[in-house]
Write an enzyme that holds these catalytic residues in place. Structure first.
Site, PDB file in Angstrom:
ATOM      1  N   SER A 156       3.507   6.824   4.796  1.00 34.55           N
ATOM      2  CA  SER A 156       3.791   7.840   3.771  1.00 34.55           C
ATOM      3  C   SER A 156       4.683   8.897   4.398  1.00 34.55           C
ATOM      4  CB  SER A 156       2.469   8.490   3.336  1.00 34.55           C
ATOM      5  OG  SER A 156       2.712   9.700   2.652  1.00 34.55           O
ATOM      6  N   TYR A 169      -5.993  12.415   4.258  1.00 41.49           N
ATOM      7  CA  TYR A 169      -4.912  11.456   3.981  1.00 41.49           C
ATOM      8  C   TYR A 169      -3.782  11.626   4.997  1.00 41.49           C
ATOM      9  CZ  TYR A 169      -1.368   8.906   1.223  1.00 41.49           C
ATOM     10  OH  TYR A 169      -0.390   8.028   0.796  1.00 41.49           O
TER      11      TYR A 169
HETATM   12  P1  NAD Z   1      -2.430   2.062  -5.906  1.00 44.60           P
HETATM   13  O1  NAD Z   1      -3.675   2.831  -6.077  1.00 44.60           O
HETATM   14  O2  NAD Z   1      -1.831   1.372  -7.091  1.00 44.60           O
HETATM   15  O3  NAD Z   1      -2.598   0.937  -4.772  1.00 44.60           O
HETATM   16  C1  NAD Z   1      -3.532   1.004  -3.752  1.00 44.60           C
HETATM   17  C2  NAD Z   1      -4.189  -0.362  -3.685  1.00 44.60           C
HETATM   18  O4  NAD Z   1      -5.042  -0.434  -2.543  1.00 44.60           O
HETATM   19  C3  NAD Z   1      -5.048  -0.625  -4.922  1.00 44.60           C
HETATM   20  O5  NAD Z   1      -4.747  -1.918  -5.437  1.00 44.60           O
HETATM   21  C4  NAD Z   1      -6.464  -0.579  -4.372  1.00 44.60           C
HETATM   22  O6  NAD Z   1      -7.369  -1.413  -5.066  1.00 44.60           O
HETATM   23  C5  NAD Z   1      -6.231  -1.066  -2.944  1.00 44.60           C
HETATM   24  N1  NAD Z   1      -7.325  -0.703  -2.054  1.00 44.60           N
HETATM   25  C6  NAD Z   1      -7.898   0.514  -1.871  1.00 44.60           C
HETATM   26  N2  NAD Z   1      -8.893   0.423  -0.982  1.00 44.60           N
HETATM   27  C7  NAD Z   1      -8.945  -0.878  -0.595  1.00 44.60           C
HETATM   28  C8  NAD Z   1      -9.749  -1.592   0.323  1.00 44.60           C
HETATM   29  N3  NAD Z   1     -10.733  -0.988   0.987  1.00 44.60           N
HETATM   30  N4  NAD Z   1      -9.514  -2.916   0.493  1.00 44.60           N
HETATM   31  C9  NAD Z   1      -8.519  -3.546  -0.175  1.00 44.60           C
HETATM   32  N5  NAD Z   1      -7.735  -2.909  -1.063  1.00 44.60           N
HETATM   33  C10 NAD Z   1      -7.947  -1.603  -1.250  1.00 44.60           C
HETATM   34  O7  NAD Z   1      -1.388   3.071  -5.266  1.00 44.60           O
HETATM   35  P2  NAD Z   1      -0.044   2.806  -4.443  1.00 44.60           P
HETATM   36  O8  NAD Z   1       0.733   4.037  -4.602  1.00 44.60           O
HETATM   37  O9  NAD Z   1       0.558   1.506  -4.805  1.00 44.60           O
HETATM   38  O10 NAD Z   1      -0.580   2.774  -2.939  1.00 44.60           O
HETATM   39  C11 NAD Z   1      -0.239   1.750  -2.018  1.00 44.60           C
HETATM   40  C12 NAD Z   1       0.007   2.363  -0.646  1.00 44.60           C
HETATM   41  O11 NAD Z   1       1.163   3.194  -0.727  1.00 44.60           O
HETATM   42  C13 NAD Z   1      -1.115   3.237  -0.111  1.00 44.60           C
HETATM   43  O12 NAD Z   1      -1.317   2.959   1.263  1.00 44.60           O
HETATM   44  C14 NAD Z   1      -0.567   4.642  -0.289  1.00 44.60           C
HETATM   45  O13 NAD Z   1      -1.105   5.548   0.643  1.00 44.60           O
HETATM   46  C15 NAD Z   1       0.903   4.396  -0.050  1.00 44.60           C
HETATM   47  N6  NAD Z   1       1.771   5.461  -0.559  1.00 44.60           N
HETATM   48  C16 NAD Z   1       1.926   5.656  -1.904  1.00 44.60           C
HETATM   49  C17 NAD Z   1       2.759   6.689  -2.347  1.00 44.60           C
HETATM   50  C18 NAD Z   1       2.993   6.957  -3.803  1.00 44.60           C
HETATM   51  O14 NAD Z   1       3.628   7.970  -4.139  1.00 44.60           O
HETATM   52  N7  NAD Z   1       2.555   6.125  -4.721  1.00 44.60           N
HETATM   53  C19 NAD Z   1       3.409   7.491  -1.432  1.00 44.60           C
HETATM   54  C20 NAD Z   1       3.220   7.272  -0.068  1.00 44.60           C
HETATM   55  C21 NAD Z   1       2.403   6.245   0.356  1.00 44.60           C
END
Ligand code: NAD
Length: 271
Positions: A156, A169
Site C-alpha cells: 500500500s 494497517y
Molecule cells: P477487498 O476487501 O475487496 O479484498 C480483500 C480480500 O482479502 C477479500 O476478498 C477478503 O475476503 C480477503 N481476505 C481478508 N482476510 C483474509 C484471510 N484471512 N484469508 C484469505 N483472504 C482474506 O479489498 P481490496 O482493496 O481489493 O484489498 C486487496 C489488497 O489491496 C489488500 O491487501 C489491501 O490492503 C490492498 N490495498 C488496497 C487499496 C485500496 O484502495 N483498495 C489500497 C492499498 C492497498
C-alpha cells in the site's frame, strides 16, 4: 524473444490470495488473460470465487476456487497442496489478501491490532514462505520462464505514508516492505523474484463507505494528483507485468500505482 511474447504466462500456474473481490479478482482475471492457470483463493466468499472462476473459464481460461485463511499456517499449506494437485507446480504467487481494522489509537483494541497484523503481515509471511518452498521444490523450467518463481505482495502507499487512525494497517504494510525486500535479497541468487505493488486509493469494498460519501470522495481525490480514483484493473495489469518475463530483471522493488499519491500532493499548488 519478441517483445509482446515476454508478457505471456502460458504454461504457468498462479495463486492469488483474497481473490474473490477487488484487486485480487482483477489480478486473477488479468493473469488468466495472460495465459496462466489461476487459483482463486477466498476466505469465506465461496460463491463469489466460483463465479469469478466461471467468468475466467467462459473467456477460455482455467481457474479453480480454493478456500483458505491466510493467517492460519495449516490453511496456507493446504492451499498450496490443493493448488498443486489441481493445476501442477506453482510459478506465480500474488499475496493480496488484506483487511483494515480501523480505530483511533486510544480506542484500538489489541484484537484490532492483531487482526491487521496477522492477516496483512502474518499472512504475507506464511504465503511468501510457502511460495518460496514450492518454487524450490518445482525447480527451474527455463523453457517456461527464466525465473524459478515470481512472488508479488500487495502492499500500500501506507508502507511509506504514515496513516493516523490506521496505525495497525500502516504498521502491517511497513513491515511487508522489509519482508519483501529481505526475501528478495535472500532468494535472488536462486532466480526467485520478489516484488510488491503499492496501490493508492482503488475503488474496492475496503473504501466503499468513504467513496459513497461525497465529502469523503472529494477528500480522497484531493490526495490524487492524477485526478481519479484507481480501478482494480490498474493494479491487476501491474501484477501481471511483475509476474511476466517482461520484468525479468526486477526484484526487491515496490511499484507504486497511486496516481501520484506519494508525490506530496499538498505541494502541488506551488507549496
Ligand atoms: P477487498 O476487501 O475487496 O479484498 C480483500 C480480500 O482479502 C477479500 O476478498 C477478503 O475476503 C480477503 N481476505 C481478508 N482476510 C483474509 C484471510 N484471512 N484469508 C484469505 N483472504 C482474506 O479489498 P481490496 O482493496 O481489493 O484489498 C486487496 C489488497 O489491496 C489488500 O491487501 C489491501 O490492503 C490492498 N490495498 C488496497 C487499496 C485500496 O484502495 N483498495 C489500497 C492499498 C492497498
Amino acid at each position: 524473444m519478441a517483445y509482446f511474447d515476454l508478457f505471456s504466462l502460458k504454461g504457468q500456474s498462479a495463486i492469488v490470495t483474497g481473490a474473490s473481490s477487488g484487486i485480487g479478482a482483477a489480478a486473477a482475471r488479468t493473469l488468466a488473460e495472460a495465459g496462466a492457470r489461476v487459483v482463486v483463493n477466498y476466505r469465506s466468499s465461496e460463491a463469489d470465487a466460483r463465479a469469478l472462476c466461471d467468468t475466467i473459464e467462459e473467456q477460455g481460461g482455467t481457474a479453480i476456487a480454493i478456500g483458505a485463511d491466510v493467517s492460519k499456517e495449516e490453511d496456507v499449506i493446504g492451499l498450496f497442496d490443493a493448488a498443486e494437485d489441481a493445476l501442477g507446480p506453482v510459478d506465480i504467487v500474488f499475496s493480496n489478501a488484506g483487511l483494515q481494522a480501523d480505530a483511533a489509537i486510544g480506542e484500538m483494541s489489541f484484537e484490532d491490532w492483531n487482526k491487521a497484523i496477522s492477516v496483512n503481515l502474518g499472512g504475507g509471511f506464511l504465503v511468501g514462505r510457502e511460495a518460496i518452498r514450492r518454487f524450490r521444490r518445482k525447480g527451474l523450467r527455463e523453457e517456461i520462464s527464466p525465473a524459478l518463481g515470481k512472488l508479488i505482495f500487495d502492499s500500500s502507499v501506507h508502507q511509506r505514508i504514515p496513516w493516523a487512525f490506521h496505525a495497525n494497517y500502516a504498521a502491517s504494510k511497513g513491515g511487508l516492505k522489509l519482508l519483501m525486500e529481505s526475501l528478495a535479497q535472500e532468494t535472488a541468487s536462486e532466480k526467485i523474484r520478489v516484488n510488491a505493488v503499492a496501490p493508492g486509493a482503488i475503488a474496492t469494498a475496503i473504501n466503499e463507505a468513504e467513496r459513497d460519501d461525497e465529502a469523503g470522495r472529494n477528500a480522497m481525490l484531493d490526495l490524487i494528483p492524477y485526478g481519479r480514483i484507481g480501478e482494480p484493473d490498474d493494479i491487476g495489469r501491474v501484477v501481471a507485468w511483475l509476474a511476466s518475463d517482461a520484468s525479468d530483471y526486477v526484484t526487491g522493488q515496490t511499484i507504486f500505482v497511486d496516481g501520484g499519491m506519494t508525490l506530496y500532493p499538498g505541494f502541488k499548488g506551488n507549496g
